[in-house]
Design an enzyme around this catalytic site. Structure first.
Site, short mmCIF file in Angstrom:
data_model
loop_
_atom_site.label_atom_id
_atom_site.label_comp_id
_atom_site.label_asym_id
_atom_site.label_seq_id
_atom_site.Cartn_x
_atom_site.Cartn_y
_atom_site.Cartn_z
N TYR A 169 3.95 -6.84 16.96
CA TYR A 169 4.20 -5.51 15.74
C TYR A 169 5.02 -4.41 16.29
CZ TYR A 169 3.40 -2.33 12.34
OH TYR A 169 3.58 -1.17 11.53
N LYS B 271 8.97 -2.82 15.64
CA LYS B 271 9.36 -1.41 15.10
C LYS B 271 10.21 -0.80 16.12
CE LYS B 271 6.59 -1.59 11.61
NZ LYS B 271 7.32 -1.71 10.17
N SER C 140 6.55 3.68 13.19
CA SER C 140 5.30 3.77 13.40
C SER C 140 5.18 4.69 14.81
CB SER C 140 4.47 2.31 13.63
OG SER C 140 3.42 2.73 14.34
N TYR D 103 1.00 -1.15 0.06
CA TYR D 103 0.11 -0.15 0.04
C TYR D 103 0.89 1.18 0.03
CZ TYR D 103 -3.11 3.48 2.17
OH TYR D 103 -4.03 4.73 2.28
N ASN E 199 -1.63 7.84 10.82
CA ASN E 199 -2.63 6.78 10.25
C ASN E 199 -2.97 7.01 8.79
OD1 ASN E 199 -3.11 6.47 13.32
ND2 ASN E 199 -4.51 5.13 12.66
N ASN F 190 1.66 -9.63 0.77
CA ASN F 190 0.66 -8.80 1.08
C ASN F 190 0.56 -7.74 0.00
OD1 ASN F 190 -1.67 -8.25 2.47
ND2 ASN F 190 -0.54 -6.62 3.55
P1 NAD Z 1 1.63 -3.44 3.03
O1 NAD Z 1 1.41 -4.99 3.73
O2 NAD Z 1 0.58 -3.12 1.90
O3 NAD Z 1 2.88 -3.63 2.45
C1 NAD Z 1 4.23 -4.17 2.90
C2 NAD Z 1 4.64 -5.09 1.55
O4 NAD Z 1 5.84 -6.00 2.06
C3 NAD Z 1 3.70 -5.92 0.97
O5 NAD Z 1 3.70 -5.50 -0.36
C4 NAD Z 1 4.53 -7.44 1.20
O6 NAD Z 1 4.11 -8.29 0.29
C5 NAD Z 1 5.92 -7.16 1.43
N1 NAD Z 1 6.53 -7.91 2.23
C6 NAD Z 1 6.12 -8.63 3.58
N2 NAD Z 1 7.14 -9.27 3.89
C7 NAD Z 1 7.99 -9.44 3.07
C8 NAD Z 1 9.05 -10.04 3.00
N3 NAD Z 1 9.61 -10.95 3.99
N4 NAD Z 1 9.97 -9.76 1.82
C9 NAD Z 1 9.76 -9.09 0.86
N5 NAD Z 1 8.60 -8.32 1.02
C10 NAD Z 1 7.61 -8.50 1.88
O7 NAD Z 1 1.58 -2.61 4.17
P2 NAD Z 1 1.78 -1.11 4.27
O8 NAD Z 1 0.47 -0.70 4.89
O9 NAD Z 1 2.17 -0.59 2.87
O10 NAD Z 1 2.90 -0.80 5.24
C11 NAD Z 1 4.35 -0.55 4.98
C12 NAD Z 1 5.26 -0.46 6.12
O11 NAD Z 1 4.79 0.68 6.91
C13 NAD Z 1 5.19 -1.78 7.00
O12 NAD Z 1 6.44 -1.82 7.38
C14 NAD Z 1 4.22 -1.34 7.95
O13 NAD Z 1 4.65 -1.86 9.32
C15 NAD Z 1 4.73 0.11 8.16
N6 NAD Z 1 3.69 1.03 8.74
C16 NAD Z 1 2.24 1.12 8.37
C17 NAD Z 1 1.28 1.81 8.83
C18 NAD Z 1 -0.19 1.77 8.13
O14 NAD Z 1 -1.12 2.20 8.63
N7 NAD Z 1 -0.31 1.12 6.93
C19 NAD Z 1 1.47 2.45 9.76
C20 NAD Z 1 2.82 2.59 10.54
C21 NAD Z 1 3.66 1.58 9.86
C1 UD1 Z 2 -3.59 0.28 14.18
C2 UD1 Z 2 -2.43 -0.10 15.15
C3 UD1 Z 2 -1.35 0.32 14.81
C4 UD1 Z 2 -0.73 0.35 13.58
C5 UD1 Z 2 -1.80 1.03 12.58
C6 UD1 Z 2 -1.77 0.93 11.25
C7 UD1 Z 2 -3.78 -1.44 17.02
C8 UD1 Z 2 -3.98 -1.00 18.37
N1 UD1 Z 2 -2.95 -0.23 16.36
O1 UD1 Z 2 -3.63 1.82 14.58
O2 UD1 Z 2 -0.07 -0.23 15.48
O3 UD1 Z 2 0.37 0.98 13.28
O4 UD1 Z 2 -3.15 0.18 12.89
O5 UD1 Z 2 -1.76 -0.20 10.77
O6 UD1 Z 2 -4.35 -2.27 16.16
N2 UD1 Z 2 -11.83 1.19 14.53
C9 UD1 Z 2 -13.26 0.88 14.44
N3 UD1 Z 2 -13.72 -0.04 13.74
C10 UD1 Z 2 -13.08 -0.88 12.98
C11 UD1 Z 2 -11.70 -0.54 12.73
C12 UD1 Z 2 -10.96 0.54 13.71
O7 UD1 Z 2 -13.89 1.38 15.23
O8 UD1 Z 2 -13.46 -1.68 12.19
C13 UD1 Z 2 -11.40 2.16 15.27
C14 UD1 Z 2 -10.47 1.86 16.27
O9 UD1 Z 2 -10.87 1.15 17.50
C15 UD1 Z 2 -9.51 3.12 16.41
C16 UD1 Z 2 -9.80 3.56 14.95
O10 UD1 Z 2 -11.01 3.13 14.34
O11 UD1 Z 2 -10.00 3.92 17.42
C17 UD1 Z 2 -8.37 3.58 14.23
O12 UD1 Z 2 -8.30 2.23 14.06
P1 UD1 Z 2 -7.36 1.54 12.99
O13 UD1 Z 2 -7.29 2.10 11.69
O14 UD1 Z 2 -7.07 0.33 13.19
O15 UD1 Z 2 -5.88 2.26 13.47
P2 UD1 Z 2 -5.21 2.19 14.75
O16 UD1 Z 2 -5.73 1.74 15.92
O17 UD1 Z 2 -4.81 3.72 15.15
#
Ligand code: NAD
Ligand code: UD1
Length: 342
Positions: free
Chosen positions: A153, A157, A128, A15, A183, A39
């Site tokens: 998780y 990080k 994160s 993503y 987020n 993913n």
């Molecule tokens: P995502 O799952 O869409 O992207 C992660 C990608 O890494 C995927 O394409 C997956 O196929 C690939 N991948 C997973 N394991 C692998 C491996 N062992 N080798 C090679 N490729 C691998 O997730 P995202 O939301 O795009 O998140 C990207 C990064 O940002 C992650 O490290 C995630 O923890 C971090 N992050 C995401 C959020 C969020 O809200 N989406 C928030 C904070 C941090």
């Molecule tokens: C979550 C993770 C965080 C991670 C982030 C991005 C937890 C406790 N935290 O953050 O570590 O970095 O995702 O992947 O899981 N909510 C609803 N209904 C739903 C889904 C969510 O009410 O179906 C609410 C949750 O309770 C929260 C808010 O929406 O209050 C945001 O949730 P979410 O998008 O999962 O993000 P975080 O919890 O902030």
């Protein structure tokens, strides 16, 4: 004429990674994507290439596979790595801690070892806001210490940030930027790429979007009795394109040696109910919801102090909540089943 610099993007088919690959291509970088597609989607990278009008090099493989890493570093002159690859589902990490530490921490270690062998010492890491832990005062500031994480998780990080700091102590040649995302939501304005979670979405925005296209009957709001104005949790949602652009800014910062951490958020918290109402207002689509029990591990509210990223990186979030909703909807309505829709 100077050669374009090449960036290795691990997890670039995911993503945030796919949006960042697009921004890197548009900024003139050459890009090598390494992704095992656990993913991510090959289609996402193809669409990015179509939007950018330029190709990236795609390598399907695992960050734990040192021979693939060595091959990439020996066949390209890599200037820097943006490291997204990893597992990210909080609940699943509680069930499968060994897998999460193996992929996230172990995978990062094999990447760093390959970087050391290739003498590439510039990295931007996807951290994160979760590293601030459960007791930190809001808004979160980078000067706060990392806190108590509540799941594997989040702990992975925090561990990786620590490893990167130790690396910088060991060798003054390293330049590390830890980007602490709040987020991320939304999609590229074309609606061609966006978030496509497997199974039932864990996160709020993709869940709302799937209710809107009829894939889920209603949203469950986790808790309506928090100590916030409307009783629902508040978070700092930022547009994924702003986040992606933050990575390009971070690449420009890598000339600064040592380890640096920056929050990427808007600095403004929004409640779950406000999110639902904003989506309904912008799209005209009603989101049926029910307020249910709190979700274990959720904090009532947190948001970023986003000043340091502005001062040091020249980055601030530009897109507002309406744009986040519009762009989410453009992506989800054109691709109701994600990348498999067409
Ligand atoms: P995502 O799952 O869409 O992207 C992660 C990608 O890494 C995927 O394409 C997956 O196929 C690939 N991948 C997973 N394991 C692998 C491996 N062992 N080798 C090679 N490729 C691998 O997730 P995202 O939301 O795009 O998140 C990207 C990064 O940002 C992650 O490290 C995630 O923890 C971090 N992050 C995401 C959020 C969020 O809200 N989406 C928030 C904070 C941090
Ligand atoms: C979550 C993770 C965080 C991670 C982030 C991005 C937890 C406790 N935290 O953050 O570590 O970095 O995702 O992947 O899981 N909510 C609803 N209904 C739903 C889904 C969510 O009410 O179906 C609410 C949750 O309770 C929260 C808010 O929406 O209050 C945001 O949730 P979410 O998008 O999962 O993000 P975080 O919890 O902030």
């Amino acid at each position: 004429m100077s050669e374009a610099k090449t960036i290795l993007v691990t997890g670039g088919a995911g993503y945030i990674g796919s949006h960042t690959v697009l921004c890197c291509l548009q900024a003139g970088y050459e890009v090598v994507v390494l992704d095992n597609l656990s993913n991510g989607h090959r289609e996402a990278v193809e669409r990015v290439e179509a939007i950018a009008g330029r190709a990236a090099t795609f390598v399907q493989g695992d960050i734990q596979d040192e021979s693939i890493l060595d091959r990439i570093f020996s066949s390209h002159v890599i200037e820097a790595v943006i490291h997204f690859a990893g597992l990210k589902a909080v609940g699943e990490s509680v069930q499968k801690p060994v897998e999460y530490y193996t992929v996230n921490v172990g995978g990062t270690l094999s990447l760093l070892a390959a970087m050391e062998r290739a003498e590439v010492c510039n990295i931007v890491f996807s951290s994160s806001a979760t590293v601030y832990g459960i007791e930190a005062p809001t808004p979160y500031q980078e000067s706060l210490p990392r806190g108590t994480t509540s799941n594997p998780y989040g702990a992975s990080k925090a561990m990786i940030e620590r490893i990167l700091e130790d690396l910088c102590v060991s060798n003054a040649g390293w330049s590390v930027v830890n980007l602490r995302y709040f987020n991320p939501i939304g999609a590229h304005e074309s609606g061609r790429i966006g978030e496509d979670p497997q199974g039932i979405p864990n996160n709020l925005m993709p869940f709302i979007a799937q209710v809107a296209v009829g894939r889920r009957p209603q949203l469950s709001i986790f808790g309506g009795d928090y100590s916030t104005a409307d009783g629902t949790c508040r978070r700092d949602y930022l547009h994924v394109m702003d986040l992606a652009e933050g990575h390009v800014q971070a690449l420009g910062y890598l000339g600064n040696k040592g380890c640096h951490a920056f929050n990427l958020g808007t600095g403004t918290p929004v409640s779950v109910l406000e999110m639902v109402h904003a989506f309904e207002r912008v799209t005209g689509v009603a989101i049926p919801y029910q307020i249910v029990e709190r979700r274990a591990g959720d904090l009532p509210e947190f948001w970023a102090d986003a000043q340091l990223a502005e001062t040091a990186l020249g980055w601030s979030a530009k897109r507002d909540l309406d744009a986040m909703m519009e762009d989410t909807w453009r992506w989800q309505s054109a691709n109701p089943k994600g990348f498999t829709s067409q």
